[in-house]
Scaffold this active site. Structure first.
Site: not given
Length: 151
Positions: A44-46
């Site tokens: 998700g952060c990527t």
């Protein structure tokens, strides 16, 4: 408690992926898209970081800078930014200075376990350093587009 819209954005100084000190006040006169995220190199952060990177020139045209903050180390941020070609600043906050000041360190439930962690939250700070928008629990895939729409 999470910082509210209309509040003065707390200033902070943290290190970027190169080990340089960066303060929120360095961006006075620009809009700041300050986004807090749980961890470098997680799916998700990527996706969220890559979406901000893809829209980077649009943010620049709107006189806005993008700043990501997590508890990851300076070295982790450097690798993450290089791996994905991230053109914006990532700040390391292991002591929770900004994370705490903005109220995004909260209890989270995951797979039935409760722990403390960073709630994925984006703040839009105006040119005068006032919080113009608070976007809690944002979705990584749509966050950059939603922010652009608000600017």
């Amino acid at each position: 408690m999470m910082l509210q819209k209309g509040s003065k954005a707390p200033d902070f100084t943290l290190n970027d992926g190169e080990g340089n000190s960066v303060s929120l006040s360095d961006f006075a006169g620009k809009k700041v898209v300050l986004y807090f995220y749980p961890k470098d190199n997680t799916p998700g952060c990527t996706r969220q970081a890559c979406a901000f990177a893809a829209a980077y020139e649009e943010f620049a045209r709107k006189n806005a800078v993008v700043v990501g903050v997590s508890r990851d180390s300076v070295a982790s941020h450097k690798k993450f930014a290089e791996k994905y070609g991230l053109p914006f600043v990532l700040l390391s906050d292991p002591e929770l200075r900004a994370i705490g000041a903005y109220g995004v360190w909260q209890e989270k439930k995951s797979y039935g376990k409760t722990s403390m962690g960073v709630v994925r939250t984006t703040f839009i700070i105006d040119e005068e350093g006032v919080v113009a928008e608070v976007m809690p629990k944002v979705r990584p895939d749509t966050n950059a587009a939603e922010v652009l729409a608000l600017l």
